[in-house]
Design an enzyme around this catalytic site. Structure first.
Site, short mmCIF file in Angstrom:
data_model
loop_
_atom_site.label_atom_id
_atom_site.label_comp_id
_atom_site.label_asym_id
_atom_site.label_seq_id
_atom_site.Cartn_x
_atom_site.Cartn_y
_atom_site.Cartn_z
N ASP A 78 0.88 -1.31 0.12
CA ASP A 78 0.21 -0.04 0.02
C ASP A 78 0.99 1.15 0.06
O ASP A 78 2.00 1.13 0.49
CB ASP A 78 -0.98 0.00 1.31
CG ASP A 78 -2.13 -1.08 1.18
OD1 ASP A 78 -2.41 -1.23 0.03
OD2 ASP A 78 -2.11 -1.72 2.13
N ASP A 95 -7.11 -1.41 -4.56
CA ASP A 95 -8.09 -0.97 -3.59
C ASP A 95 -9.18 0.02 -4.15
O ASP A 95 -10.22 -0.10 -4.28
CB ASP A 95 -7.53 -0.51 -2.40
CG ASP A 95 -6.81 -1.46 -1.86
OD1 ASP A 95 -7.06 -2.79 -1.74
OD2 ASP A 95 -5.85 -1.10 -0.90
#
Length: 162
Positions: A119, A137
């Site tokens: 991330d 995401d």
């Protein structure tokens, strides 16, 4: 819409998103140190992090069996989403499902390769930081939002030829 057309939409959506997701994650891993913050906008930073659990770090899988379980569950969900996407009659539904699948596959690739998901996007406002996320995401969120709004009749509906 024919099965071949649905497969075409599916591939046209999933392929580029998976490539973009993996490319941006590779750039983040190559240019940021874990925890390092690079301000991009007053409300957005780049900050490298790794997620060992499911969304937002829930249910962390620190043990090998946990990683394998997450990989297995995600793989089963991906198969279901692919079948659903290709079988969907409405173009909007097919594309929304393909967005979700592309994101799931992008994160699955990370988990298989590294045992965790990379991330790097950090949004914040007034001292509050949203959990760090990635392009996969974003695709999942857009796909789910599109699918839900469309199923509730809120989304834009176009008449399609059968």
């Amino acid at each position: 819409m024919t099965v071949m057309a649905r497969i075409g939409y599916f591939l046209a959506v999933t392929g580029p998103i998976i490539l973009l997701d993996q490319a941006t994650k590779a750039m983040a891993r190559a240019s940021l140190m874990p925890g390092e913050v690079l301000e991009v906008l007053p409300f957005a930073n780049l900050r490298l992090g790794f997620n060992r659990g499911i969304s937002f770090g829930l249910l962390p899988a620190d043990e090998a069996w946990g990683v394998l379980a997450l990989i297995g569950i995600t793989a089963l969900i991906c198969v279901g989403m692919a079948v659903w996407s290709v079988r969907a009659q409405a173009r909007q539904e097919s594309v929304a499902l393909a967005l979700i699948l592309a994101g799931a596959l992008g994160n699955l690739i990370d988990r298989v390769r590294d045992g965790m998901v990379t991330d790097f996007i950090d949004l914040h406002a007034a001292g509050y930081h949203w959990p760090t996320f990635n392009v996969a995401d974003i695709a999942i969120t857009l796909g789910v939002t599109w699918l839900v709004t469309d199923s509730l009749g809120i989304g834009v509906r176009r008449k399609e030829a059968s």
